[in-house]
Design a protein around this motif. Sequence first.
Motif, PDB file in Angstrom:
ATOM      1  N   MET A  26       0.841  -1.180   0.000  1.00 48.53           N
ATOM      2  CA  MET A  26       0.000   0.000   0.000  1.00 48.53           C
ATOM      3  C   MET A  26       0.885   1.242   0.000  1.00 48.53           C
ATOM      4  O   MET A  26       1.940   1.272   0.619  1.00 48.53           O
ATOM      5  CB  MET A  26      -0.886  -0.022   1.237  1.00 48.53           C
ATOM      6  CG  MET A  26      -1.929   1.030   1.217  1.00 48.53           C
ATOM      7  SD  MET A  26      -3.187   0.664   2.435  1.00 48.53           S
ATOM      8  CE  MET A  26      -3.403   2.272   3.099  1.00 48.53           C
ATOM      9  N   ILE A  27       0.459   2.257  -0.691  1.00 48.72           N
ATOM     10  CA  ILE A  27       1.232   3.491  -0.796  1.00 48.72           C
ATOM     11  C   ILE A  27       1.110   4.264   0.522  1.00 48.72           C
ATOM     12  O   ILE A  27       0.026   4.448   1.053  1.00 48.72           O
ATOM     13  CB  ILE A  27       0.729   4.345  -1.967  1.00 48.72           C
ATOM     14  CG1 ILE A  27       0.901   3.599  -3.287  1.00 48.72           C
ATOM     15  CG2 ILE A  27       1.448   5.671  -2.015  1.00 48.72           C
ATOM     16  CD1 ILE A  27       0.336   4.324  -4.473  1.00 48.72           C
ATOM     17  N   SER A  28       2.241   4.720   1.025  1.00 46.50           N
ATOM     18  CA  SER A  28       2.235   5.446   2.293  1.00 46.50           C
ATOM     19  C   SER A  28       2.056   6.945   2.051  1.00 46.50           C
ATOM     20  O   SER A  28       2.204   7.445   0.932  1.00 46.50           O
ATOM     21  CB  SER A  28       3.531   5.199   3.042  1.00 46.50           C
ATOM     22  OG  SER A  28       4.604   5.797   2.348  1.00 46.50           O
ATOM     23  N   PHE A  29       1.732   7.664   3.124  1.00 47.69           N
ATOM     24  CA  PHE A  29       1.610   9.115   3.022  1.00 47.69           C
ATOM     25  C   PHE A  29       2.948   9.743   2.663  1.00 47.69           C
ATOM     26  O   PHE A  29       3.000  10.761   1.980  1.00 47.69           O
ATOM     27  CB  PHE A  29       1.101   9.714   4.337  1.00 47.69           C
ATOM     28  CG  PHE A  29      -0.369   9.539   4.542  1.00 47.69           C
ATOM     29  CD1 PHE A  29      -1.272  10.071   3.650  1.00 47.69           C
ATOM     30  CD2 PHE A  29      -0.854   8.855   5.633  1.00 47.69           C
ATOM     31  CE1 PHE A  29      -2.629   9.934   3.825  1.00 47.69           C
ATOM     32  CE2 PHE A  29      -2.209   8.702   5.822  1.00 47.69           C
ATOM     33  CZ  PHE A  29      -3.093   9.239   4.919  1.00 47.69           C
ATOM     34  N   HIS A  30       4.029   9.134   3.095  1.00 52.11           N
ATOM     35  CA  HIS A  30       5.354   9.672   2.785  1.00 52.11           C
ATOM     36  C   HIS A  30       5.615   9.623   1.280  1.00 52.11           C
ATOM     37  O   HIS A  30       6.143  10.582   0.707  1.00 52.11           O
ATOM     38  CB  HIS A  30       6.413   8.890   3.557  1.00 52.11           C
ATOM     39  CG  HIS A  30       7.786   9.437   3.406  1.00 52.11           C
ATOM     40  ND1 HIS A  30       8.147  10.680   3.901  1.00 52.11           N
ATOM     41  CD2 HIS A  30       8.893   8.940   2.797  1.00 52.11           C
ATOM     42  CE1 HIS A  30       9.415  10.901   3.606  1.00 52.11           C
ATOM     43  NE2 HIS A  30       9.882   9.861   2.930  1.00 52.11           N
ATOM     44  N   ALA A  31       5.238   8.535   0.626  1.00 51.24           N
ATOM     45  CA  ALA A  31       5.432   8.415  -0.817  1.00 51.24           C
ATOM     46  C   ALA A  31       4.563   9.421  -1.567  1.00 51.24           C
ATOM     47  O   ALA A  31       5.013  10.059  -2.527  1.00 51.24           O
ATOM     48  CB  ALA A  31       5.110   7.000  -1.276  1.00 51.24           C
ATOM     49  N   ILE A  32       3.320   9.586  -1.123  1.00 50.48           N
ATOM     50  CA  ILE A  32       2.428  10.552  -1.763  1.00 50.48           C
ATOM     51  C   ILE A  32       2.962  11.971  -1.558  1.00 50.48           C
ATOM     52  O   ILE A  32       2.980  12.779  -2.481  1.00 50.48           O
ATOM     53  CB  ILE A  32       0.998  10.421  -1.201  1.00 50.48           C
ATOM     54  CG1 ILE A  32       0.402   9.074  -1.592  1.00 50.48           C
ATOM     55  CG2 ILE A  32       0.108  11.555  -1.698  1.00 50.48           C
ATOM     56  CD1 ILE A  32      -0.897   8.746  -0.905  1.00 50.48           C
TER      57      ILE A  32
END
Length: 73
Positions: A1-7
């Motif tokens: 799952m994509i993390s907030f850090h990546a976004i």
Amino acid sequence: MISFHAISNFVEHHQVLGYFVVFLGVMIEGEFTLIVTGVLVHISAFNFGNAYIAALAGGMTKTLVGYRIGRIL
């Protein structure tokens, strides 16, 4: 799952495009775009002032274009 850090990193690297998407998103469908923009401001991906100006400009453009179309019709 994509993390907030990546976004957050993705949005920070594409800031100009992001503000343009906010501008267009408010013109097309405002409420959802503003919620997503608020989340991105909260995680520090967007600057609050710039996001506010982009959203305000999109809302005002939508209103003025809508009134202009109504006047023509």
